[in-house]
Design a protein around this motif. Structure first.
Motif, PDB file in Angstrom:
ATOM      1  N   TRP A  46      -2.275  -6.349  -3.890  1.00 28.95           N
ATOM      2  CA  TRP A  46      -3.640  -5.930  -3.562  1.00 28.95           C
ATOM      3  C   TRP A  46      -3.770  -5.480  -2.112  1.00 28.95           C
ATOM      4  O   TRP A  46      -4.529  -4.570  -1.807  1.00 28.95           O
ATOM      5  N   GLN A  47      -3.022  -6.107  -1.223  1.00 27.81           N
ATOM      6  CA  GLN A  47      -3.020  -5.671   0.173  1.00 27.81           C
ATOM      7  C   GLN A  47      -2.466  -4.258   0.296  1.00 27.81           C
ATOM      8  O   GLN A  47      -2.949  -3.447   1.086  1.00 27.81           O
ATOM      9  N   ALA A  48      -1.443  -3.943  -0.516  1.00 30.69           N
ATOM     10  CA  ALA A  48      -0.800  -2.629  -0.450  1.00 30.69           C
ATOM     11  C   ALA A  48      -1.708  -1.513  -0.942  1.00 30.69           C
ATOM     12  O   ALA A  48      -1.649  -0.384  -0.433  1.00 30.69           O
ATOM     13  N   VAL A  49      -2.563  -1.802  -1.939  1.00 27.21           N
ATOM     14  CA  VAL A  49      -3.400  -0.730  -2.499  1.00 27.21           C
ATOM     15  C   VAL A  49      -4.770  -0.643  -1.833  1.00 27.21           C
ATOM     16  O   VAL A  49      -5.585   0.204  -2.216  1.00 27.21           O
ATOM     17  N   LYS A  50      -5.030  -1.471  -0.823  1.00 30.68           N
ATOM     18  CA  LYS A  50      -6.322  -1.433  -0.139  1.00 30.68           C
ATOM     19  C   LYS A  50      -6.401  -0.352   0.926  1.00 30.68           C
ATOM     20  O   LYS A  50      -7.427  -0.173   1.564  1.00 30.68           O
ATOM     21  N   ALA A  51      -5.314   0.370   1.124  1.00 34.41           N
ATOM     22  CA  ALA A  51      -5.300   1.425   2.149  1.00 34.41           C
ATOM     23  C   ALA A  51      -6.392   2.450   1.873  1.00 34.41           C
ATOM     24  O   ALA A  51      -6.761   2.712   0.727  1.00 34.41           O
ATOM     25  N   ASP A  52      -6.926   3.050   2.956  1.00 39.50           N
ATOM     26  CA  ASP A  52      -7.987   4.036   2.769  1.00 39.50           C
ATOM     27  C   ASP A  52      -7.450   5.363   2.253  1.00 39.50           C
ATOM     28  O   ASP A  52      -8.207   6.249   1.874  1.00 39.50           O
ATOM     29  N   LYS A  53      -6.118   5.511   2.258  1.00 40.61           N
ATOM     30  CA  LYS A  53      -5.521   6.721   1.690  1.00 40.61           C
ATOM     31  C   LYS A  53      -5.319   6.540   0.188  1.00 40.61           C
ATOM     32  O   LYS A  53      -5.468   5.439  -0.351  1.00 40.61           O
ATOM     33  N   LEU A  54      -4.963   7.624  -0.490  1.00 43.53           N
ATOM     34  CA  LEU A  54      -4.700   7.565  -1.921  1.00 43.53           C
ATOM     35  C   LEU A  54      -3.364   6.863  -2.153  1.00 43.53           C
ATOM     36  O   LEU A  54      -2.360   7.183  -1.509  1.00 43.53           O
ATOM     37  N   VAL A  55      -3.351   5.901  -3.059  1.00 44.87           N
ATOM     38  CA  VAL A  55      -2.152   5.126  -3.361  1.00 44.87           C
ATOM     39  C   VAL A  55      -1.754   5.370  -4.813  1.00 44.87           C
ATOM     40  O   VAL A  55      -2.583   5.242  -5.723  1.00 44.87           O
ATOM     41  N   LEU A  56      -0.498   5.719  -5.017  1.00 39.25           N
ATOM     42  CA  LEU A  56       0.028   5.879  -6.378  1.00 39.25           C
ATOM     43  C   LEU A  56       0.920   4.682  -6.678  1.00 39.25           C
ATOM     44  O   LEU A  56       1.916   4.447  -6.009  1.00 39.25           O
ATOM     45  N   VAL A  57       0.551   3.919  -7.685  1.00 37.97           N
ATOM     46  CA  VAL A  57       1.356   2.783  -8.126  1.00 37.97           C
ATOM     47  C   VAL A  57       2.245   3.239  -9.280  1.00 37.97           C
ATOM     48  O   VAL A  57       1.772   3.801 -10.266  1.00 37.97           O
ATOM     49  N   VAL A 115      -0.074  10.745   0.322  1.00 42.74           N
ATOM     50  CA  VAL A 115      -0.146   9.757  -0.759  1.00 42.74           C
ATOM     51  C   VAL A 115       0.866   8.649  -0.499  1.00 42.74           C
ATOM     52  O   VAL A 115       2.033   8.908  -0.206  1.00 42.74           O
ATOM     53  N   GLN A 116       0.427   7.420  -0.623  1.00 45.28           N
ATOM     54  CA  GLN A 116       1.301   6.253  -0.429  1.00 45.28           C
ATOM     55  C   GLN A 116       1.799   5.778  -1.791  1.00 45.28           C
ATOM     56  O   GLN A 116       1.016   5.651  -2.739  1.00 45.28           O
ATOM     57  N   LEU A 117       3.090   5.518  -1.889  1.00 48.99           N
ATOM     58  CA  LEU A 117       3.678   5.047  -3.145  1.00 48.99           C
ATOM     59  C   LEU A 117       3.904   3.539  -3.088  1.00 48.99           C
ATOM     60  O   LEU A 117       4.468   3.023  -2.130  1.00 48.99           O
ATOM     61  N   VAL A 118       3.478   2.847  -4.144  1.00 48.12           N
ATOM     62  CA  VAL A 118       3.758   1.417  -4.301  1.00 48.12           C
ATOM     63  C   VAL A 118       4.501   1.240  -5.619  1.00 48.12           C
ATOM     64  O   VAL A 118       3.987   1.603  -6.682  1.00 48.12           O
ATOM     65  N   TYR A 129      -4.995   4.473  -6.864  1.00 46.43           N
ATOM     66  CA  TYR A 129      -6.019   3.636  -6.245  1.00 46.43           C
ATOM     67  C   TYR A 129      -6.558   4.350  -5.017  1.00 46.43           C
ATOM     68  O   TYR A 129      -5.811   5.012  -4.296  1.00 46.43           O
ATOM     69  N   LYS A 130      -7.861   4.177  -4.778  1.00 46.23           N
ATOM     70  CA  LYS A 130      -8.493   4.677  -3.549  1.00 46.23           C
ATOM     71  C   LYS A 130      -9.364   3.563  -2.989  1.00 46.23           C
ATOM     72  O   LYS A 130     -10.265   3.060  -3.687  1.00 46.23           O
ATOM     73  N   ASN A 131      -9.061   3.125  -1.768  1.00 47.75           N
ATOM     74  CA  ASN A 131      -9.783   2.011  -1.147  1.00 47.75           C
ATOM     75  C   ASN A 131      -9.746   0.753  -2.014  1.00 47.75           C
ATOM     76  O   ASN A 131     -10.748   0.032  -2.140  1.00 47.75           O
ATOM     77  N   GLY A 132      -8.598   0.532  -2.643  1.00 49.00           N
ATOM     78  CA  GLY A 132      -8.424  -0.675  -3.450  1.00 49.00           C
ATOM     79  C   GLY A 132      -8.997  -0.616  -4.845  1.00 49.00           C
ATOM     80  O   GLY A 132      -8.908  -1.584  -5.595  1.00 49.00           O
TER      81      GLY A 132
END
Length: 232
Positions: A141-152, A179-182, A207-210
């Motif tokens: 959850w900490q990883a996807v809370k970024a204000d950027k777009l996150v792709l899991v 885009v941040q990759l998790v 995810y966007k802003n968690g």
């Protein structure tokens, strides 16, 4: 030879050749290991994910033969024209899986006699014996809370469609550098998978802003990923 018998003989010869090509190929551990070294060979583990995670052959793909939907979905990403070396724990499931694959157009399917039990008895090494620690739910959850777009990316190295998606993901990330990759390991990170209700790999979630804004299970076209990234 009687001219009326000749066509029948030809048909029988062709039938025999076809049946020979479909014949069961079961080899011992040494021959299986040697065959695995061929260029383009596909190693296929048809045990459960839990069994796979206790140790598996190098570079193996996995699909649980006892789960028909999972098996049928994953096996379609194997190349029917290239050799498939299949194994299970002791040989029963791999025998059934290999028979199904031969009946469904796979050109060369080779089974390992005795399965992983025989492999261990021969003193051969396995990959993945030491289990890595799971990702914690809090870490996720900490990883996807970024204000950027996150792709899991919920995937696994043993999952055939996941491997098909790897070059697609790399190309997407090269084009969309913000885009941040998790990555979530679909075989190991079970607590995270439960928390986000990801049933099976591959599953992709933006995810966007968690907050989750999009998800899809299965193969995704790069044009769809690019479109989603541009719209966020």
């Amino acid at each position: 030879m009687n001219k009326f018998l000749r066509p029948a003989v030809v048909v029988l010869a062709l039938l025999f050749a076809w049946m020979s090509g479909q014949a069961q190929q079961t080899v011992d551990v040494a021959a299986f290991e040697e065959g695995m070294q061929q260029p383009g060979v596909q190693i296929f583990d048809v045990r459960t994910a839990g069994e796979f995670n206790t140790g598996h052959l190098h570079n193996a793909l996995q699909a649980d033969y006892t789960k028909k939907e999972e098996f049928n979905e994953r096996v379609k990403y194997l190349d029917k024209e290239k050799p498939v070396y299949v194994y299970c724990l002791s040989g029963g499931r791999s025998n059934a899986a290999a028979a199904w694959m031969r009946d469904n157009g796979f050109k060369e399917v080779v089974e390992m006699q005795g399965g992983i039990n025989a492999w261990k008895k021969a003193g051969k090494a396995l990959d993945g014996v030491k289990a890595a620690p799971q990702m914690t739910v809090n870490t996720f959850w900490q990883a996807v809370k970024a204000d950027k777009l996150v792709l899991v990316d919920v995937g696994a190295e043993w999952c055939p469609p996941c491997r098909k998606m790897e070059p697609v993901l790399q190309q997407f990330l090269q084009t969309n550098k913000t885009v941040q990759l998790v990555k979530v390991d679909g075989g190991r990170d079970q607590e995270v998978m439960k928390a986000i209700d990801a049933i099976a790999p591959p599953t992709f979630i933006f995810y966007k802003n968690g907050k989750e804004v999009w998800r899809k299970t299965g193969i995704v076209d790069i044009s769809e990923l690019n479109k989603l990234a541009a719209s966020r």
